[in-house]
Design a protein around this motif. Structure first.
Motif, PDB file in Angstrom:
ATOM      1  N   ALA A 117      40.874  30.781  32.807  1.00  0.00           N
ATOM      2  CA  ALA A 117      41.738  29.918  33.620  1.00  0.00           C
ATOM      3  C   ALA A 117      43.199  30.037  33.172  1.00  0.00           C
ATOM      4  O   ALA A 117      44.104  30.107  34.007  1.00  0.00           O
ATOM      5  CB  ALA A 117      41.262  28.468  33.544  1.00  0.00           C
ATOM      6  N   LEU A 118      43.422  30.073  31.863  1.00  0.00           N
ATOM      7  CA  LEU A 118      44.794  30.225  31.360  1.00  0.00           C
ATOM      8  C   LEU A 118      45.401  31.567  31.772  1.00  0.00           C
ATOM      9  O   LEU A 118      46.540  31.615  32.234  1.00  0.00           O
ATOM     10  CB  LEU A 118      44.822  30.087  29.834  1.00  0.00           C
ATOM     11  CG  LEU A 118      44.692  28.675  29.284  1.00  0.00           C
ATOM     12  CD1 LEU A 118      44.446  28.712  27.774  1.00  0.00           C
ATOM     13  CD2 LEU A 118      45.932  27.842  29.599  1.00  0.00           C
TER      14      LEU A 118
ATOM     15  N   SER B 241      44.698  23.344  37.321  1.00  0.00           N
ATOM     16  CA  SER B 241      43.472  22.878  37.995  1.00  0.00           C
ATOM     17  C   SER B 241      43.005  23.894  39.018  1.00  0.00           C
ATOM     18  O   SER B 241      41.806  24.183  39.121  1.00  0.00           O
ATOM     19  CB  SER B 241      43.707  21.533  38.684  1.00  0.00           C
ATOM     20  OG  SER B 241      43.939  20.536  37.738  1.00  0.00           O
ATOM     21  N   HIS B 242      43.951  24.437  39.766  1.00  0.00           N
ATOM     22  CA  HIS B 242      43.598  25.455  40.762  1.00  0.00           C
ATOM     23  C   HIS B 242      43.003  26.684  40.070  1.00  0.00           C
ATOM     24  O   HIS B 242      41.977  27.218  40.500  1.00  0.00           O
ATOM     25  CB  HIS B 242      44.818  25.850  41.590  1.00  0.00           C
ATOM     26  CG  HIS B 242      44.536  26.983  42.521  1.00  0.00           C
ATOM     27  ND1 HIS B 242      43.779  26.845  43.667  1.00  0.00           N
ATOM     28  CD2 HIS B 242      44.878  28.290  42.454  1.00  0.00           C
ATOM     29  CE1 HIS B 242      43.666  28.019  44.255  1.00  0.00           C
ATOM     30  NE2 HIS B 242      44.333  28.907  43.545  1.00  0.00           N
ATOM     31  N   CYS B 243      43.636  27.128  39.003  1.00  0.00           N
ATOM     32  CA  CYS B 243      43.147  28.302  38.277  1.00  0.00           C
ATOM     33  C   CYS B 243      41.777  28.035  37.656  1.00  0.00           C
ATOM     34  O   CYS B 243      40.925  28.940  37.592  1.00  0.00           O
ATOM     35  CB  CYS B 243      44.164  28.728  37.226  1.00  0.00           C
ATOM     36  SG  CYS B 243      45.699  29.321  37.971  1.00  0.00           S
ATOM     37  N   MET B 244      41.554  26.801  37.214  1.00  0.00           N
ATOM     38  CA  MET B 244      40.247  26.449  36.665  1.00  0.00           C
ATOM     39  C   MET B 244      39.176  26.517  37.752  1.00  0.00           C
ATOM     40  O   MET B 244      38.060  26.984  37.501  1.00  0.00           O
ATOM     41  CB  MET B 244      40.289  25.058  36.029  1.00  0.00           C
ATOM     42  CG  MET B 244      38.954  24.618  35.438  1.00  0.00           C
ATOM     43  SD  MET B 244      38.248  25.761  34.200  1.00  0.00           S
ATOM     44  CE  MET B 244      39.262  25.356  32.787  1.00  0.00           C
TER      45      MET B 244
ATOM     46  N   ALA C 123      38.296  30.105  38.125  1.00  0.00           N
ATOM     47  CA  ALA C 123      37.518  30.558  36.966  1.00  0.00           C
ATOM     48  C   ALA C 123      36.075  30.049  37.048  1.00  0.00           C
ATOM     49  O   ALA C 123      35.126  30.785  36.753  1.00  0.00           O
ATOM     50  CB  ALA C 123      38.172  30.094  35.666  1.00  0.00           C
ATOM     51  N   LEU C 124      35.918  28.796  37.465  1.00  0.00           N
ATOM     52  CA  LEU C 124      34.567  28.241  37.611  1.00  0.00           C
ATOM     53  C   LEU C 124      33.787  28.989  38.683  1.00  0.00           C
ATOM     54  O   LEU C 124      32.601  29.294  38.508  1.00  0.00           O
ATOM     55  CB  LEU C 124      34.631  26.749  37.953  1.00  0.00           C
ATOM     56  CG  LEU C 124      35.118  25.842  36.834  1.00  0.00           C
ATOM     57  CD1 LEU C 124      35.325  24.422  37.356  1.00  0.00           C
ATOM     58  CD2 LEU C 124      34.150  25.844  35.662  1.00  0.00           C
ATOM     59  N   ALA C 125      34.435  29.274  39.802  1.00  0.00           N
ATOM     60  CA  ALA C 125      33.763  29.999  40.880  1.00  0.00           C
ATOM     61  C   ALA C 125      33.298  31.371  40.393  1.00  0.00           C
ATOM     62  O   ALA C 125      32.166  31.789  40.672  1.00  0.00           O
ATOM     63  CB  ALA C 125      34.697  30.142  42.084  1.00  0.00           C
ATOM     64  N   CYS C 126      34.153  32.053  39.648  1.00  0.00           N
ATOM     65  CA  CYS C 126      33.786  33.374  39.122  1.00  0.00           C
ATOM     66  C   CYS C 126      32.636  33.272  38.122  1.00  0.00           C
ATOM     67  O   CYS C 126      31.699  34.072  38.154  1.00  0.00           O
ATOM     68  CB  CYS C 126      34.990  34.030  38.457  1.00  0.00           C
ATOM     69  SG  CYS C 126      36.283  34.487  39.613  1.00  0.00           S
TER      70      CYS C 126
END
Length: 149
Positions: free
Chosen positions: A36-37, A110-113, A116-119
Motif C-alpha cells: 500500500a505504501l 486509504s485508496h492505495c490500501m 493492495a487488499l484487492a490484489c
C-alpha cells in the motif's frame, strides 16, 4: 460527516467482516502495508517527503516495518470500530503535532490500501467486503484527521 458517524454507518455484519478480514491479514501485515505504501509513493510522489529520512525502496526494512505498523493499527481499530477515536488517539497526536502529516494523505493511503487488499485477497475481496472496507478506511482516515480541526 464526523468519524463517529462514519463508523456508525457500518452494520454489525460489516463490522464483523472487517474485523475478520484484518485478523486474517495480520500474519502478512508487512507485505500488505508495504504494498500500500509503495502504491501511494508511486501514485502520489509528494507523499514521499514524509519518509525522506528512511529507505523506502521495495522490500527495505524501513518500508516493511512501517507497513506492518500501519496494518496492525488498522487491525487493532477493526476489533472495536465504535472505539476508533479512543484507539487512535495516540496516532492522532503523533501525526498531527509531531509528524505534521497533511491529512489529505490519509485518504490517499486509504485508496492505495483498498487496491493492495484487492490484489492480496483476490476473490475474497468481494463487492460487499470492498464496500465495508472502504467505509471503515474512510472512518479511520477521518479519525486520524480530527486533530487538524
Amino acid at each position: 460527516m464526523g468519524p463517529a458517524r462514519q463508523a456508525a454507518m457500518l452494520s454489525k455484519k460489516e463490522k464483523e467482516l472487517i474485523a475478520d478480514i484484518w485478523e486474517s491479514l495480520t500474519p502478512v501485515a508487512e507485505d500488505i502495508g508495504a504494498d500500500a505504501l509503495l502504491r501511494m509513493f508511486a501514485s502520489y510522489p509528494g507523499t514521499k517527503t514524509y519518509f525522506s529520512h528512511l529507505d523506502i525502496s521495495p522490500r527495505s526494512a524501513h518500508l516493511l516495518s512501517h507497513g506492518k505498523k500501519i496494518v496492525l493499527a488498522i487491525a487493532e481499530g477493526a476489533q472495536d470500530i465504535g472505539q476508533l477515536t479512543v484507539t487512535l488517539a495516540p496516532l492522532q497526536t503523533l501525526h498531527a503535532y509531531q509528524l505534521r502529516i497533511d491529512p489529505t494523505n490519509f485518504k490517499l493511503f486509504s485508496h492505495c490500501m483498498l487496491v493492495a487488499l484487492a490484489c492480496h485477497m483476490g476473490e475474497d475481496f468481494t463487492p460487499v467486503a470492498h464496500a465495508a472496507m472502504d467505509k471503515y478506511l474512510s472512518a479511520f482516515a477521518a479519525v486520524l484527521s480530527e486533530k487538524y480541526r
